[in-house]
Design a protein around this motif. Structure first.
Motif, PDB file in Angstrom:
ATOM      1  N   ARG A 137       0.850  -1.192   0.000  1.00 51.31           N
ATOM      2  CA  ARG A 137       0.000   0.000   0.000  1.00 51.31           C
ATOM      3  C   ARG A 137       0.882   1.237   0.000  1.00 51.31           C
ATOM      4  O   ARG A 137       1.925   1.270   0.669  1.00 51.31           O
ATOM      5  N   PRO A 138       0.461   2.288  -0.743  1.00 53.69           N
ATOM      6  CA  PRO A 138       1.297   3.491  -0.807  1.00 53.69           C
ATOM      7  C   PRO A 138       1.296   4.251   0.515  1.00 53.69           C
ATOM      8  O   PRO A 138       0.291   4.310   1.226  1.00 53.69           O
ATOM      9  N   TYR A 146       6.172   2.279  -0.311  1.00 55.02           N
ATOM     10  CA  TYR A 146       5.083   1.342  -0.091  1.00 55.02           C
ATOM     11  C   TYR A 146       5.347   0.552   1.178  1.00 55.02           C
ATOM     12  O   TYR A 146       6.492   0.378   1.592  1.00 55.02           O
TER      13      TYR A 146
END
Length: 301
Positions: free
Chosen positions: A214-215, A221
């Protein structure tokens, strides 16, 4: 054909985020990968294409900079090893085992000790604090960054955000140590499932079922990965284990014999440093145990 990043793998599908952003595309891997004995991994940079039904295919995997198989992720460059200070208690054998595997994979590592707010006052709590302080001092002296955190109170979170910025970070550790709680705190609005430690079993349930990156707000990330407590040395050679202990690696050039196992050889720089108290006994003892485990695995297979 477009280039993208696999951000999630689930039930045979790979979810690819294009380099230009936009929606992720649900893809299948081409059959050629199976014939080659290869599998795309989360974190892979890939060439992909769209099919007539609106889904896509992963056509080519671009060169990887690193690979971990447990947890399965490619191109991570920073391992975030999460260990709780209480329930479950710090497990230094497992911590050193994780470090061997991340060193072998070519990843830098930071150590994150969680649940600092749950240490009780007095007696047992004072002992836990001493253990944590000694551990932080030891691993910092070896060259690892050590962060003391509480996701509940937000302690240490700013330092953790700074450490993760710009990296593909893989979180790893036992079940129940608070990995998902940390990721929830790092990414506002994210609500990964968390579970308390089982009172009967003394360990957590697996709350993360797949690997997904996930960013982060500050760039990079973060991967939350299924918790696990068992690692083996099947993919390592006996020489690799010693080289994965940073302090041994620095000293080994001074050993008399090439390929020294640091267990019995004369004029071994590592044994000499151990006898002089320059190497922590806990680290050396774990190293010897890991060698024995490697040899046992070899005999078994």
């Amino acid at each position: 054909m477009p280039e993208g990043l696999i951000v999630k793998a689930l039930s045979g599908y790979y979810y690819v985020q294009g380099t230009e952003g936009g929606e992720t595309m649900q893809c299948r891997a081409r059959g050629i990968f199976k014939k080659r004995g290869e599998s795309p991994l989360v974190g892979d940079r890939v060439i992909y294409g769209e099919t007539e039904n609106g889904e896509g295919t992963v056509d080519r995997i671009l060169p990887r900079s690193s690979v971990l198989m447990r947890p399965p992720i490619a191109n991570a460059d920073l391992a975030v090893l999460v260990f709780s200070v209480i329930r479950p208690e710090l497990n230094f054998t497992l911590l050193d085992k994780f470090l061997v595997h991340t060193e072998h994979a070519g990843l830098d590592s930071i150590l994150v000790f969680t649940k600092m707010d749950r240490i009780p006052e007095g007696g047992a709590g004072d002992e836990i604090r001493r253990t944590v302080e000694e551990a932080a001092k030891l691993y910092s002296s070896i060259g690892y960054d050590v962060l003391l955190t509480s996701a509940h109170l937000g302690e240490g979170m700013d330092e953790l955000r700074q450490a993760l910025a710009g990296h593909i970070n893989v979180f790893a550790g036992q079940s129940g140590v608070g990995k998902s709680s940390l990721v929830n705190a790092l990414i506002p609005g994210l609500m990964l499932e968390t579970n308390e430690i089982s009172e009967k079993l003394g360990r957590g349930k697996h709350t993360t079922r797949h690997v997904e990156i996930r960013p982060l707000r500050d760039g990079g990330y973060v991967a939350d990965t299924p918790g696990f407590s068992q690692l083996d040395f099947a993919e390592l050679g006996i020489d690799d284990i010693g080289s994965c202990f940073r302090e041994f690696r620095q000293l080994s050039a001074g050993c008399k014999f090439r390929g020294c196992t640091h267990t019995h050889e004369p004029k071994c720089a590592v044994l000499s440093a151990k006898e002089q108290g320059e190497i922590a006994a806990s680290r050396y003892d774990n190293y010897v145990d890991f060698l024995a485990e490697w040899k046992e695995n070899r005999r078994r297979y």
